[in-house]
Design an enzyme around this catalytic site. Structure first.
Site, PDB file in Angstrom:
ATOM      1  N   GLU A   1      -9.166 -20.940  -4.748  1.00 30.59           N
ATOM      2  CA  GLU A   1      -8.074 -20.891  -5.707  1.00 30.59           C
ATOM      3  C   GLU A   1      -7.278 -22.187  -5.831  1.00 30.59           C
ATOM      4  O   GLU A   1      -6.742 -22.465  -6.904  1.00 30.59           O
ATOM      5  CB  GLU A   1      -7.119 -19.749  -5.325  1.00 30.59           C
ATOM      6  CG  GLU A   1      -7.727 -18.363  -5.433  1.00 30.59           C
ATOM      7  CD  GLU A   1      -8.128 -18.002  -6.845  1.00 30.59           C
ATOM      8  OE1 GLU A   1      -7.401 -18.353  -7.789  1.00 30.59           O
ATOM      9  OE2 GLU A   1      -9.190 -17.383  -7.004  1.00 30.59           O
TER      10      GLU A   1
ATOM     11  N   SER B   1      25.456  36.499   8.760  1.00 29.05           N
ATOM     12  CA  SER B   1      26.618  36.323   9.630  1.00 29.05           C
ATOM     13  C   SER B   1      27.003  34.871   9.852  1.00 29.05           C
ATOM     14  O   SER B   1      28.036  34.607  10.450  1.00 29.05           O
ATOM     15  CB  SER B   1      26.360  36.987  10.985  1.00 29.05           C
ATOM     16  OG  SER B   1      26.305  38.383  10.831  1.00 29.05           O
TER      17      SER B   1
END
Length: 902
Positions: free
Chosen positions: A163, A438
């Site tokens: 590259e 409860s």
């Protein structure tokens, strides 16, 4: 005196007239006159006069000489018709235009290069944990980033060879590379080589798109040069390797190594590295998963370039080229997902914190509050409970959430469980609203304590009806005079209802809302027993208020949100607000610690630190709850079925699930103690004003003889829930038979297999569930059949509580036992611990409690004697008699099936 006139010859035929020098002639031209003046010997020196004459003669000659060269400039053609004019104008104008265009391009590129370091692709959302672990990614994002020092040198050389061979020499743009690429492409007759450097490619990824235009290319070059000036080479290379697209859904080399070879970058071989380095030019074409032959050819070309650049030897290149291309594909890691229910919840919450514009653009990074280790512990605990206990106790779903009460940050969230544990979308933490049973009693008692009522205040626990509503305790057991602390410890329904009547609906609802309940609460008598539906997240968050001494901080899952460029667009700024006073909070924590130490929540105990919490069970055990906390953490557990089918389980299973989760979470957590209980709990100054309910009619009946005659039934506080359930299931009603059943159960636990124990536990739970169903309206004609009925002459005895239960028919119960009744369990079986020591301890406790005729706490729960002790004086002063109490309007209708604790 005669004048000196130099002899000369004109350069043209027209010069004769100009040579005439008659001094006296009036027709002489002005030039001749000036010349005559200059020729005056007495005016200027000779040398100067000669120079002037030469200049004048030259000028005059130019004017009169006509040649092809002079004519082209001075001929009859106008200036705009001459070629040289346009040539000069073109060159000059082009230079000006180029300069202006270049300046425009420079202005069109970003001024800062900071985005290179923080860039996130558009269209992506990345959700991270509190420590930065990626939980989920949406869109084209890099999941696994890697530091340049962790990248193998051979891999970077492979990318440089293919590259950007002059990466270390150029300053963003490689002009030699551009010329070389042009020549190569002309020679091949096709685009076979690009001239972009790695820096240019990085600039294209971060700032530009993939369009192929000259303008974009020029911008890319300018930006690359700017990047090189402000960012070092290693950082540029690192960012490139982490962002470059390498085909098949892989972004970055670490992700690509996993996608193609199912291994990390550090384990790649030379041929594998070369293959990855060949992908950027055409990732979709060179992918080995798309075209293996073309991918191998590209890989071999990269190896050749590496050899030509001296990165590898010829022998290494030949060996690598001879190696077959072998892949081991895996799905991209960005498709992996952790904490599914939590990340779904985060996405649902995003619109509250992000503008529509930012949300549409995406590219967001969400930093959440989740602790991955705690999340893993929560998922394991829930899955274990569903798989091991769900089959026997007939529940298929479970949910758990954990919150840091000091900040409101959600640390763990499991929204479901069962066979489709990893595929369900319904979040039972945030979306499911169920009756809390409860667990809601905590808000009733917190309101009472804040209103100045002492935890030692006594209420008569006896059969009770208020305005047609009749709550029942679990097993139809009543204990006479009980203070509210012990009523909470053993979840006595009647006392909870009577406490609600004393403090009022509105104060109770207001306190619950301030503590964190967001759902609608209905002002009905069954509110005390959890008839109004809530979700697990708000219920857990509300209990966190007690862990922080009365300060409530809203629960939330998002810490920060960053946009595409790393800019913070949202950061949490939640501030805690006081919901109840500090003393009330400390008293409630002290009371809730009793629930875990001596009551229905014993399965939640932790060995090294104090725990406070509350169990809850709705009608027919459809919902099993436990909400518990330590100073640094509050967590809630729910068990049940989405279709609301009854279970045969008990809330102790939820408490045990809580224990399994917290046992792992607190290993590395410092032990902190709860605040001390205030020394003065009597005569405290109220911080809220009670608004007592004034019922139209109340009815209190005598405690049945069966509750007072049998000592084995009156010590239910120390008898295990399993023994209690078995006692109601057996045919014999005698205490001897009850103790025998308990002993037999203990013996069986020691000798039978795991499966047999589970089957018995299931049968016990089913029995308990049947006796835990509720009836809201008991027919008065059946009430009158009871052996004793006494009207309550004091509205103080209009104490109440709820959680209905339907007692199954048995040979030891009379016809009234078959009636549908509201119940509440005073004890809950401790779930067997994973450790052998805990199981042995629990069995020993059950055996000893069933054999002992008198419990160590039995005195508190004796049935009321013939002349029951009077309530405290403070209660007498505040309670008008039934005859003098004004009639209140009819209460609103009760919602169906109020909750019943088991």
């Amino acid at each position: 005196m005669s004048k000196f006139i130099p002899k000369h010859k004109d350069l043209s035929s027209q010069s004769n007239s100009a040579a005439s020098t008659e001094p006296e002639s009036e027709s002489a031209s002005p030039d001749d006159q000036r010349q005559d003046k200059l020729e005056k010997p007495e005016s200027k020196p000779m040398l100067l006069r000669r120079c002037q004459q030469g200049v004048m003669l030259t000028l005059n000659g130019i004017k009169r000489v006509s040649t092809p060269v002079v004519g082209s400039f001075t001929g009859p053609l106008k200036l705009h018709r001459r070629p040289w004019f346009w040539l000069g104008l073109g060159v000059g104008g082009g230079a000006i235009a180029l300069g202006v265009g270049w300046l425009t391009l420079e202005k069109s590129i970003p001024n800062s290069t900071a985005d290179v370091l923080t860039y996130v692709r558009e269209g992506t959302i990345t959700i991270k944990s509190e420590k930065g672990e990626i939980l989920q990614q949406i869109g084209p994002a890099t999941r696994e980033t890697i530091k340049i020092g962790e990248v193998p040198k051979t891999l970077t050389q492979a990318f440089l060879a293919t590259e950007d061979q002059r990466f270390e020499q150029h300053h963003g743009v490689d002009y030699q590379g551009i010329v070389r690429a042009v020549l190569s492409n002309l020679q091949a007759g096709d685009v076979v080589q690009g001239g972009s450097t790695i820096t240019q490619q990085l600039a294209r990824i971060v700032y530009f798109n993939q369009e192929r235009t000259v303008t974009r290319k020029l911008k890319e070059m300018l930006m690359a040069q700017k990047i090189e000036k402000s960012i070092d080479k290693n950082t540029i290379l690192e960012r490139y390797l982490n962002l470059v697209y390498l085909g098949s859904g892989a972004y970055g080399v670490e992700d690509a190594a996993w996608v193609y070879f199912s291994k990390p970058v550090k384990d790649l071989t030379l041929p594998e590295m070369a293959m990855l380095a060949g992908l950027p030019a055409a990732p979709n074409d060179y992918s080995p998963l798309v075209n293996a032959k073309l991918a191998k050819e590209r890989r071999d070309a990269v190896l050749v370039k590496m050899r030509e650049n001296g990165f590898i030897t010829k022998a290494q290149a030949d060996e690598a080229i001879a190696t077959p291309l072998v892949t081991k594909p895996s799905n991209p890691k960005r498709l992996e997902r952790k904490a599914k229910y939590f990340t779904d919840y985060v996405q649902q919450e995003l619109p509250k914190y992000v503008s529509p514009g930012n949300l549409a653009q995406k590219g967001l990074t969400i930093e959440t509050t989740l602790n991955v280790d705690w999340q893993n512990a929560a998922e394991e605990a829930v899955k274990k409970t569903v798989e091991r206990e769900g089959r026997w106790e007939e529940f298929k779903q479970a949910a758990l959430v954990a919150i840091d009460p000091r900040t409101g940050q959600i640390k763990a969230m499991v929204g479901g469980g069962g066979k489709d544990f990893y595929n369900e979308q319904y979040n039972r933490v945030t979306q499911a609203k169920r009756q809390p049973g409860s667990t809601f009693k905590t808000f009733v008692y917190a309101t009472a304590v804040a209103a100045g009522i002492s935890p030692n205040r006594g209420y008569l626990d006896a059969p009770y009806t208020v305005d047609g509503y009749t709550p029942k305790n679990y097993g139809d057991k009543f204990r006479g005079w009980v203070n509210i602390r012990d009523a909470l410890t053993h979840s006595i329904n009647v006392v909870a209802l009577k406490t609600l009547i004393d403090v009022g609906w509105e104060p109770t609802i207001e306190v619950a809302k301030k503590m964190g309940i967001e759902s609608t609460l209905h002002p009905t008598y069954s509110l005390a027993l959890g008839a109004s539906e809530v979700n697990l997240l708000e219920l857990t968050s509300a209990y966190g208020t007690l862990a922080t001494q009365g300060i409530h901080t809203k629960s939330h899952a998002i810490h920060r949100i960053l946009d595409q460029h790393g800019k913070v667009i949202y950061e949490e700024k939640f501030q805690g607000e006081r919901a109840i006073d500090q003393e009330t909070s400390a008293i409630m924590t002290w009371m809730l610690r009793g629930v875990v130490n001596d009551g229905t929540g014993r399965s939640a105990q932790l060995d090294d630190r104090p725990v406070a919490g509350k169990t809850g069970t709705s009608d027919e055990a459809r919902d099993l709850w436990f909400i518990g906390y330590i100073p640094q953490m509050v967590a809630g557990v729910w068990l049940g079925n989405d279709d609301n089918k009854p279970t045969s389980g008990a809330s102790s299973t939820a408490a045990y699930t809580w224990h399994e989760f917290m046992e792992k979470v607190v290993k590395k957590m410092e032990v902190e103690k709860f605040p001390d209980r205030p020394t003065q709990i009597e005569g405290r100054k109220p911080t809220i004003k009670a608004q007592p309910i004034r019922p139209k009619r109340t009815l209190t009946k005598a405690i049945p003889d069966s509750d007072s005659d049998s000592s084995s039934e009156s010590n239910s506080d120390n008898t295990s829930e399993r023994t209690s359930r078995r006692r109601y299931r057996t045919d014999s009603s005698s205490s001897d038979n009850s103790r025998s059943a308990s002993s037999e159960d203990t013996s069986s636990d020691n000798s039978s297999s795991r499966r047999q124990r589970r089957r018995r536990r299931s049968e016990d739970s089913q029995s308990e569930s049947r006796s835990g169903s509720d009836s809201q309206s008991e027919p008065r004609r059946r009430s009158r059949r009871r052996r004793t009925s006494v009207e309550d002459t004091s509205s103080s005895n209009s104490s109440s509580s709820d959680t209905g239960s339907r007692r199954s028919s048995s040979r030891r119960s009379s016809s009234r036992r078959s009636e549908s009744s509201s119940t509440d369990s005073s004890n809950s079986t401790p779930r067997q611990s994973s450790s052998r020591r805990r199981r042995a301890s629990r069995r020993s406790e059950e055996s000893s409690s069933s054999d002992a005729p008198v419990s160590r706490r039995q005195g508190r729960y004796e049935s009321a004697p013939a002349e029951p002790p009077a309530p405290p004086a403070s209660r007498k002063a505040s309670e008008p008699s039934r005859e003098t109490a004004p009639a209140a309007p009819a209460p609103p209708p009760e919602p169906p099936a109020p909750a019943a604790e088991q």
